[in-house]
Design a protein around this motif. Sequence first.
Motif: not given
Length: 325
Positions: A10-14, A16-21, A68-74
């Motif tokens: 998702t746009a949010f993960i791309s 916010r989350v992935a850059p933080a990782i 490791a996986v980050y799960i950002a699904l419904p």
Amino acid sequence: MLRWGVLGATAFISTRVAPAIHRVVDNRVVAVAARPGRVEASGRFAAQFDARVHDGFEALLNDSEVDAVYIALPNSEHVPWTLRALEAGKHVLCEKPLALSAADVERVEAAAGGLTAMEAYWYRFHPQQRRVVELLASGVIGELCVVRAAFAGLMDPVGNIRYLPELGGGATWDVGCYAFDVPLWAFGQTPVSVQARFHSKDGAPVDTSGAATLDFGDGRVAQIDYGFDYGPCARYELQGTHGSIAVRNAWTAPDEECVITIITNDGHREERVPAADAYEHQAAAFAEAVRTGTPPLVTLADSKRTARVGEALVESARTGAVQVV
């Protein structure tokens, strides 16, 4: 190096989350999984991090270079893909809610074995939150009596999966999770009972807001409200026998200074906490738990308690009665 794969580009993960990782030393997003037929969109996500794109989630889980996986699904897909990831030998950091029932959390517990599985309550890792926990433990406000928490913001229903019941939508399992997580860690236990009332604005097929009282026994209570149909608000207050601790923005943006207000018989004071990215702190803490094999800050026992309370709130709102937890 902890090598991450992402399920849910998702746009949010791309943004916010992935850059933080990536900002955490020795952590990298190395793979992104697309739903079948959507490789092109996921490719744009992956290109930011020089990551591989897999056509389908199973393909990513079969990637031996993903740890490791980050799960950002419904919401409805969290448990199935968490279980599959654990079966594939991957550590899992899953968006909240990890599960919509305590029984499903038990399934995750059974599958985890020696792997790390954690529900992503990112705000718990922010230095502001860590400081509040310290203040509460110090006894500065005496014994905790009442918790008040509110988290809400207007959300457009058009194209929003939060409004789809078949995907585990609704305010309770989205913003509500944060609101009732506050009294759970603050009191450190499961409430005795809950009573909730939900509202579905304009005939929405899910709850768009809710309010509830959680009874922790011995006169200790929590009052919470949350929703998609009003806002914004993102605050909580811990009221003790000798004072209170208030946080005006508990779920803060990474560039926002934080203010904690402490009121006691000795007066009123404020503590300011510098801006920080809670997602980065979360990723670092998760990686450390993986490295050391120690329990993460948010344990599966915490997740089981959270799911149990969520279930009780839903049942109380359905029946209109107090629900024993």
